[in-house]
Design an enzyme around this catalytic site. Structure first.
Site, PDB file in Angstrom:
ATOM      1  N   HIS A   2       0.867  -1.187   0.000  1.00 18.66           N
ATOM      2  CA  HIS A   2       0.000   0.000   0.000  1.00 18.66           C
ATOM      3  C   HIS A   2       0.906   1.239   0.000  1.00 18.66           C
ATOM      4  O   HIS A   2       1.371   1.671   1.047  1.00 18.66           O
ATOM      5  CB  HIS A   2      -0.867  -0.058   1.271  1.00 18.66           C
ATOM      6  CG  HIS A   2      -1.802   1.069   1.472  1.00 18.66           C
ATOM      7  ND1 HIS A   2      -3.164   0.972   1.214  1.00 18.66           N
ATOM      8  CD2 HIS A   2      -1.617   2.330   1.934  1.00 18.66           C
ATOM      9  CE1 HIS A   2      -3.752   2.123   1.510  1.00 18.66           C
ATOM     10  NE2 HIS A   2      -2.837   2.964   1.953  1.00 18.66           N
ATOM     11  N   CYS A  45      -3.818  10.580   4.405  1.00 26.76           N
ATOM     12  CA  CYS A  45      -4.365  10.260   5.718  1.00 26.76           C
ATOM     13  C   CYS A  45      -4.470  11.521   6.545  1.00 26.76           C
ATOM     14  O   CYS A  45      -3.480  12.224   6.734  1.00 26.76           O
ATOM     15  CB  CYS A  45      -3.480   9.239   6.433  1.00 26.76           C
ATOM     16  SG  CYS A  45      -4.085   8.839   8.076  1.00 26.76           S
TER      17      CYS A  45
HETATM   18  P1  HMG Z   1     -11.469   7.151  21.050  1.00 22.28           P
HETATM   19  O1  HMG Z   1     -11.853   8.576  21.246  1.00 22.28           O
HETATM   20  O2  HMG Z   1     -10.333   6.620  21.861  1.00 22.28           O
HETATM   21  O3  HMG Z   1     -12.753   6.231  21.246  1.00 22.28           O
HETATM   22  O4  HMG Z   1     -11.160   6.928  19.509  1.00 22.28           O
HETATM   23  P2  HMG Z   1     -13.335   5.554  22.553  1.00 22.28           P
HETATM   24  O5  HMG Z   1     -13.226   4.098  22.402  1.00 22.28           O
HETATM   25  O6  HMG Z   1     -12.738   6.194  23.775  1.00 22.28           O
HETATM   26  O7  HMG Z   1     -14.880   5.989  22.465  1.00 22.28           O
HETATM   27  C1  HMG Z   1     -15.269   7.352  22.594  1.00 22.28           C
HETATM   28  C2  HMG Z   1     -16.653   7.563  21.998  1.00 22.28           C
HETATM   29  O8  HMG Z   1     -16.610   7.347  20.594  1.00 22.28           O
HETATM   30  C3  HMG Z   1     -17.722   6.612  22.524  1.00 22.28           C
HETATM   31  O9  HMG Z   1     -18.949   7.332  22.542  1.00 22.28           O
HETATM   32  C4  HMG Z   1     -17.804   5.555  21.465  1.00 22.28           C
HETATM   33  O10 HMG Z   1     -19.064   4.913  21.386  1.00 22.28           O
HETATM   34  C5  HMG Z   1     -17.554   6.365  20.217  1.00 22.28           C
HETATM   35  P3  HMG Z   1     -19.613   7.832  23.914  1.00 22.28           P
HETATM   36  O11 HMG Z   1     -19.848   6.552  24.680  1.00 22.28           O
HETATM   37  O12 HMG Z   1     -18.563   8.690  24.549  1.00 22.28           O
HETATM   38  O13 HMG Z   1     -20.824   8.555  23.458  1.00 22.28           O
HETATM   39  N1  HMG Z   1     -16.962   5.515  19.180  1.00 22.28           N
HETATM   40  C6  HMG Z   1     -17.448   5.315  17.943  1.00 22.28           C
HETATM   41  N2  HMG Z   1     -18.521   5.807  17.296  1.00 22.28           N
HETATM   42  C7  HMG Z   1     -18.742   5.377  16.045  1.00 22.28           C
HETATM   43  N3  HMG Z   1     -17.957   4.495  15.405  1.00 22.28           N
HETATM   44  C8  HMG Z   1     -16.852   3.982  16.003  1.00 22.28           C
HETATM   45  C9  HMG Z   1     -16.574   4.409  17.331  1.00 22.28           C
HETATM   46  N4  HMG Z   1     -15.592   4.106  18.188  1.00 22.28           N
HETATM   47  C10 HMG Z   1     -15.832   4.776  19.297  1.00 22.28           C
HETATM   48  N5  HMG Z   1     -16.081   3.091  15.378  1.00 22.28           N
HETATM   49  C11 HMG Z   1     -11.084   5.510  17.575  1.00 22.28           C
HETATM   50  C12 HMG Z   1     -10.711   5.662  19.035  1.00 22.28           C
HETATM   51  C13 HMG Z   1     -10.359   4.286  17.054  1.00 22.28           C
HETATM   52  C14 HMG Z   1     -12.578   5.304  17.473  1.00 22.28           C
HETATM   53  C15 HMG Z   1     -10.670   6.771  16.814  1.00 22.28           C
HETATM   54  O14 HMG Z   1      -9.335   7.018  17.062  1.00 22.28           O
HETATM   55  C16 HMG Z   1     -10.887   6.669  15.311  1.00 22.28           C
HETATM   56  O15 HMG Z   1     -12.018   6.647  14.842  1.00 22.28           O
HETATM   57  N6  HMG Z   1      -9.788   6.624  14.529  1.00 22.28           N
HETATM   58  C17 HMG Z   1      -9.871   6.449  13.083  1.00 22.28           C
HETATM   59  C18 HMG Z   1      -8.859   7.283  12.371  1.00 22.28           C
HETATM   60  C19 HMG Z   1      -8.910   6.996  10.898  1.00 22.28           C
HETATM   61  O16 HMG Z   1      -9.933   6.597  10.362  1.00 22.28           O
HETATM   62  N7  HMG Z   1      -7.773   7.225  10.203  1.00 22.28           N
HETATM   63  C20 HMG Z   1      -7.670   6.995   8.779  1.00 22.28           C
HETATM   64  C21 HMG Z   1      -7.642   5.540   8.412  1.00 22.28           C
HETATM   65  S1  HMG Z   1      -6.029   4.785   8.619  1.00 22.28           S
HETATM   66  C22 HMG Z   1      -5.185   5.144   7.125  1.00 22.28           C
HETATM   67  O17 HMG Z   1      -5.648   5.944   6.343  1.00 22.28           O
HETATM   68  C23 HMG Z   1      -3.926   4.394   6.807  1.00 22.28           C
HETATM   69  C24 HMG Z   1      -4.109   3.320   5.723  1.00 22.28           C
HETATM   70  O18 HMG Z   1      -4.567   3.899   4.500  1.00 22.28           O
HETATM   71  C25 HMG Z   1      -2.796   2.579   5.475  1.00 22.28           C
HETATM   72  C26 HMG Z   1      -1.614   3.524   5.245  1.00 22.28           C
HETATM   73  O19 HMG Z   1      -1.659   4.377   4.334  1.00 22.28           O
HETATM   74  O20 HMG Z   1      -0.637   3.356   6.005  1.00 22.28           O
HETATM   75  C27 HMG Z   1      -5.148   2.253   6.168  1.00 22.28           C
HETATM   76 MG    MG Z   2      -3.281   4.845   3.047  1.00 23.44          MG
END
Ligand code: HMG
Ligand code: MG
Length: 294
Positions: A203, A236
Site C-alpha cells: 500500500h 491520511c
Molecule cells: P477514542 O476517542 O479513543 O474512542 O477513539 P473511545 O473508544 O474512547 O470511544 C469514545 C466515543 O466514541 C464513545 O462514545 C464511542 O461509542 C464512540 P460515547 O460513549 O462517549 O458517546 N466511538 C465510535 N462511534 C462510532 N464508530 C466507532 C466508534 N468508536 C468509538 N467506530 C477511535 C478511538 C479508534 C474510534 C478513533 O481514534 C478513530 O475513529 N480513529 C480512526 C482514524 C482513521 O480513520 N484514520 C484513517 C484511516 S487509517 C489510514 O488511512 C492508513 C491506511 O490507508 C494505510 C496507510 O496508508 O498506512 C489504512
Molecule cells: Mg493509506
C-alpha cells in the site's frame, strides 16, 4: 520473475476520499463505486466505520452501505478499528473488514488514540468476533517505511507488529507506506522479513514519486495484491505530509506493459477519474490520467 496476475485493491472511495475537506455527496460516492466496478475492479474498499468526528467525510458509512448495489464477484471491504465499528459494520451487512494498526508508537496515538500495545487489545476482540461471523479480515500496518515524527522504522518492528496482527487470524497484511517515503531496497527488506509473501499486500502513497518503483520491487518479491486509488486520490488526515495513493491508472499502465493480468478496463477507469476530478474541482494527480484524459 513477475506474477502472472495481480489483484488490485482499489481504495479510492475510502483512502482517496477520507482526506477531502469538503464532504462528497453519498450519491457521488455510490456512482464512483459503480463506475469502478464497471471498469472491472473486483475489490472496492468502500468506507470506514470509524468515529464520525475523526473522519467526517466517511460519517455517511451507513447510508453508503444502504445505497450500495453490491455485485457478484466484487468485494466491498470497510475499515473497522474497534468493537463499536464492528457492530455498525455488521448491522450494515458488511462481509469484509480491515483493521488498521500502526508500526510506530506515535502514529498509534495520533490515528487510534492508543499506545502501540493498546492497539492490539482493541483489535483482538474485533478479529475474533468478525471471524466467528464468517467475515474476511484484512490487517493494515501503517508507517512501515518511515514515520513523520519518529523517522526511520526498522523492518524488524514492522515484522513484529504485522505478525501479531496476522496471528490474530487476519487473512492478509497490507504494508502501508503512509507518507510515501519508501524506496525499493527498503521494500525488499520489509517484504523479505516475513516468512511468506502469500498473505502480503502493499500500500504505497506517492508523495516522493516512488510508488510505482516500490510496487515493481514488491511484485519481484512475489507479492500479488497491490493497493491503489483511482486517479491517485488520497492521504491520511492523521499523518503529516501524506498525499495520494499510487494511482490505479499508473499501476494498470505498468502492468499492461509488463504483461501482468489485472482485469481492469483502463479507458473506463480514466473516464471515471476524470469525472471524479470534476466533482472535486481539481485535476487528478495521476500522470496516466492526465496523459489519456486530455
Ligand atoms: P477514542 O476517542 O479513543 O474512542 O477513539 P473511545 O473508544 O474512547 O470511544 C469514545 C466515543 O466514541 C464513545 O462514545 C464511542 O461509542 C464512540 P460515547 O460513549 O462517549 O458517546 N466511538 C465510535 N462511534 C462510532 N464508530 C466507532 C466508534 N468508536 C468509538 N467506530 C477511535 C478511538 C479508534 C474510534 C478513533 O481514534 C478513530 O475513529 N480513529 C480512526 C482514524 C482513521 O480513520 N484514520 C484513517 C484511516 S487509517 C489510514 O488511512 C492508513 C491506511 O490507508 C494505510 C496507510 O496508508 O498506512 C489504512
Ligand atoms: Mg493509506
Amino acid at each position: 520473475g513477475l506474477p502472472e496476475r495481480v489483484t488490485i485493491w482499489e481504495v479510492g472511495a475510502r483512502d482517496g476520499l477520507q482526506n477531502e475537506s469538503s464532504v462528497v455527496d453519498v450519491a457521488v460516492k455510490l456512482e464512483f463505486l459503480d463506475r469502478l466496478a464497471d471498469a472491472g475492479l473486483s475489490v472496492l474498499e468502500a468506507t470506514s466505520f470509524v468515529h464520525p468526528q475523526w473522519v467526517p467525510q466517511l460519517a455517511d458509512a451507513e447510508q453508503l452501505l444502504a445505497g450500495l448495489k453490491q455485485r457478484d464477484g466484487v468485494a466491498y471491504p470497510v475499515l473497522v478499528p474497534n468493537e463499536r465499528g464492528l457492530d455498525r459494520a455488521l448491522a450494515a451487512g458488511v462481509r469484509h473488514i480491515a483493521i488498521f494498526g500502526s508500526a510506530t508508537e506515535t502514529f498509534a496515538n495520533k490515528n487510534l488514540n492508543r499506545t502501540l500495545d493498546e492497539q492490539f487489545a482493541m483489535f483482538e476482540p474485533v478479529v475474533a468476533r468478525a471471524r466467528k461471523e464468517g467475515l474476511d479480515v484484512r490487517a493494515y500496518v501503517s508507517m512501515c517505511f518511515g514515520d513523520p515524527w519518529e523517522g526511520h522504522v526498522s523492518p524488524a518492528q514492522v515484522v513484529s507488529v504485522g505478525t501479531r496482527l496476522l496471528d490474530m487470524g487476519c487473512s492478509q497484511l497490507s504494508l502501508g507506506d503512509t507518507i510515501g517515503v519508501a524506496t525499493p531496497g527498503q521494500v525488499e527488506a520489509v517484504v523479505g522479513g516475513f516468512p511468506t509473501v502469500d498473505n502480503l499486500a502493499v500500500h504505497f502513497h506517492d508523495t516522493y514519486g516512488q510508488a510505482l518503483s516500490n510496487t515493481l520491487a514488491a511484485l519481484r518479491c512475489g507479492v500479488t495484491t497491490v493497493d491503489s486509488s483511482a486517479g491517485g486520490l488520497g492521504g491520511c488526515p492523521y499523518a503529516e505530509s501524506a498525499t495520494g495513493n499510487l494511482a490505479t491508472e499508473d499501476l494498470v499502465w505498468m502492468l499492461d506493459g509488463l504483461g501482468v493480468e489485472h482485469g481492469v478496463d483502463l479507458d473506463a477507469l480514466v473516464a471515471t477519474s476524470a469525472w471524479m476530478a470534476e466533482r472535486l474541482g481539481r485535476p487528478s494527480p495521476s500522470r496516466v490520467v492526465r496523459a489519456l484524459a486530455g
